[in-house]
Design a protein around this motif. Sequence first.
Motif, PDB file in Angstrom:
ATOM      1  N   GLU A 159      12.673  -6.665   6.361  1.00  0.00           N
ATOM      2  CA  GLU A 159      13.152  -6.365   5.010  1.00  0.00           C
ATOM      3  C   GLU A 159      12.266  -5.347   4.298  1.00  0.00           C
ATOM      4  O   GLU A 159      12.729  -4.566   3.476  1.00  0.00           O
ATOM      5  N   HIS A 160      10.958  -5.375   4.600  1.00  0.00           N
ATOM      6  CA  HIS A 160      10.049  -4.397   3.981  1.00  0.00           C
ATOM      7  C   HIS A 160      10.301  -2.998   4.550  1.00  0.00           C
ATOM      8  O   HIS A 160      10.280  -2.007   3.813  1.00  0.00           O
ATOM      9  N   ALA A 161      10.557  -2.903   5.850  1.00  0.00           N
ATOM     10  CA  ALA A 161      10.876  -1.599   6.454  1.00  0.00           C
ATOM     11  C   ALA A 161      12.149  -1.041   5.814  1.00  0.00           C
ATOM     12  O   ALA A 161      12.234   0.148   5.480  1.00  0.00           O
ATOM     13  N   LYS A 162      13.128  -1.931   5.603  1.00  0.00           N
ATOM     14  CA  LYS A 162      14.394  -1.492   4.988  1.00  0.00           C
ATOM     15  C   LYS A 162      14.189  -0.928   3.587  1.00  0.00           C
ATOM     16  O   LYS A 162      14.799   0.064   3.215  1.00  0.00           O
ATOM     17  N   GLU A 163      13.315  -1.569   2.787  1.00  0.00           N
ATOM     18  CA  GLU A 163      13.164  -1.107   1.399  1.00  0.00           C
ATOM     19  C   GLU A 163      12.518   0.279   1.339  1.00  0.00           C
ATOM     20  O   GLU A 163      12.626   0.963   0.330  1.00  0.00           O
ATOM     21  N   HIS A 164      11.858   0.692   2.423  1.00  0.00           N
ATOM     22  CA  HIS A 164      11.313   2.055   2.470  1.00  0.00           C
ATOM     23  C   HIS A 164      12.150   2.972   3.365  1.00  0.00           C
ATOM     24  O   HIS A 164      11.716   4.087   3.680  1.00  0.00           O
ATOM     25  N   ASN A 165      13.336   2.476   3.783  1.00  0.00           N
ATOM     26  CA  ASN A 165      14.229   3.279   4.627  1.00  0.00           C
ATOM     27  C   ASN A 165      13.567   3.780   5.893  1.00  0.00           C
ATOM     28  O   ASN A 165      13.720   4.951   6.277  1.00  0.00           O
ATOM     29  N   VAL A 166      12.787   2.900   6.530  1.00  0.00           N
ATOM     30  CA  VAL A 166      12.160   3.280   7.796  1.00  0.00           C
ATOM     31  C   VAL A 166      12.516   2.233   8.848  1.00  0.00           C
ATOM     32  O   VAL A 166      12.872   1.109   8.520  1.00  0.00           O
ATOM     33  N   GLN A 184       0.862   5.608  -8.502  1.00  0.00           N
ATOM     34  CA  GLN A 184       1.711   4.523  -8.009  1.00  0.00           C
ATOM     35  C   GLN A 184       0.928   3.632  -7.036  1.00  0.00           C
ATOM     36  O   GLN A 184       1.081   3.747  -5.821  1.00  0.00           O
ATOM     37  N   VAL A 185       0.105   2.765  -7.605  1.00  0.00           N
ATOM     38  CA  VAL A 185      -0.632   1.806  -6.778  1.00  0.00           C
ATOM     39  C   VAL A 185       0.169   0.510  -6.709  1.00  0.00           C
ATOM     40  O   VAL A 185       0.643   0.020  -7.733  1.00  0.00           O
ATOM     41  N   GLU A 186       0.337  -0.023  -5.481  1.00  0.00           N
ATOM     42  CA  GLU A 186       1.185  -1.195  -5.294  1.00  0.00           C
ATOM     43  C   GLU A 186       0.440  -2.325  -4.583  1.00  0.00           C
ATOM     44  O   GLU A 186      -0.503  -2.094  -3.824  1.00  0.00           O
ATOM     45  N   HIS A 187       0.919  -3.552  -4.817  1.00  0.00           N
ATOM     46  CA  HIS A 187       0.400  -4.742  -4.132  1.00  0.00           C
ATOM     47  C   HIS A 187       1.132  -4.928  -2.808  1.00  0.00           C
ATOM     48  O   HIS A 187       2.297  -4.558  -2.678  1.00  0.00           O
ATOM     49  N   GLU A 188       0.445  -5.517  -1.824  1.00  0.00           N
ATOM     50  CA  GLU A 188       1.068  -5.948  -0.569  1.00  0.00           C
ATOM     51  C   GLU A 188       0.459  -7.295  -0.180  1.00  0.00           C
ATOM     52  O   GLU A 188      -0.676  -7.351   0.302  1.00  0.00           O
ATOM     53  N   LEU A 210       0.351   8.541  -2.502  1.00  0.00           N
ATOM     54  CA  LEU A 210      -0.539   9.254  -1.574  1.00  0.00           C
ATOM     55  C   LEU A 210      -0.194   8.920  -0.123  1.00  0.00           C
ATOM     56  O   LEU A 210      -0.331   9.766   0.771  1.00  0.00           O
ATOM     57  N   GLN A 211       0.277   7.691   0.110  1.00  0.00           N
ATOM     58  CA  GLN A 211       0.709   7.318   1.464  1.00  0.00           C
ATOM     59  C   GLN A 211       1.838   8.238   1.918  1.00  0.00           C
ATOM     60  O   GLN A 211       1.858   8.713   3.057  1.00  0.00           O
ATOM     61  N   LYS A 212       2.765   8.504   0.992  1.00  0.00           N
ATOM     62  CA  LYS A 212       3.902   9.366   1.335  1.00  0.00           C
ATOM     63  C   LYS A 212       3.480  10.827   1.473  1.00  0.00           C
ATOM     64  O   LYS A 212       3.883  11.508   2.415  1.00  0.00           O
ATOM     65  N   SER A 213       2.653  11.319   0.560  1.00  0.00           N
ATOM     66  CA  SER A 213       2.322  12.745   0.586  1.00  0.00           C
ATOM     67  C   SER A 213       1.318  13.097   1.680  1.00  0.00           C
ATOM     68  O   SER A 213       1.353  14.195   2.230  1.00  0.00           O
TER      69      SER A 213
END
Length: 252
Positions: free
Chosen positions: A66-73, A104-108, A145-148
């Motif tokens: 489900e996490h892969a899906k939310e990032h379309n990967v 955009q800092v996020e929790h995991e 930054l993860q994306k860029s």
Amino acid sequence: MRIVRYQTKNEAPRYGWVLENKVGPIEGDIYSQYRRLEAETPLAEVKLLAPAQPSKIICIGRNYVEHAKEHNVEVPKVPLIFMKPPSSILDPGGTIILPPQSQQVEHEAELVIVIGKGGRHITPEQAQAHVFGYTVGNDVTARDLQKSDGQWTRAKGFDTFCPFGPWIDTDFDPADAVVTCKVNGQPRQMASTRDMVFNVGQLIAFISSVMTLEPGDLIFTGTPAGVGPLKPGDSVEVEIEDLGKLVNPVAA
Ligand code: ZN
């Protein structure tokens, strides 16, 4: 048994064990030979520190569908591994600092394996004998930054981006435990560890086919869906059923 690292007012940090609401010191090496002294200090009177001092912190990307899906990967065909530097470690209760480079800092929220006996080329069947215990972790990530960047070292590696604790539980069963994340009391993430794509044995086998695992090394096992932003003043709480709760405030 629950293992902590802690500090009382004037003393150096040390390892200890928790019995109900009290903590007692441990003498020796927690990964080989040690002796437990009586637990007589109230837990509330000590400062808890990150409960391991790993030589390396290995993390798994996209280990929940489900996490892969939310990032379309896609979910990877073999475990996707990356690392966080030990300098990113943060104590339970310590403040996550949002760096100016990221908007955009996020929790995991993640289950974390703590390695007890080191080794190389460990099979999935042998893996359990190399696990010291489990703890609760937050793989804090600068998503922009993860994306860029493509490479994730910067996005995952800022100081304070690796809170874990409050203890290591040596008896925890990772097969089917609920992992949750709340921000300011509001639910953000919730899933069971049974939804992991690659299980604990498979992860240890895969990683140890690449690099030697050492006692105290950490493996962050990936995050479920529902990752989201952190802002100054937030309180982020990661909890794993029957394991523990990790709480950290957030500041600019
Ligand atoms: Zn993660």
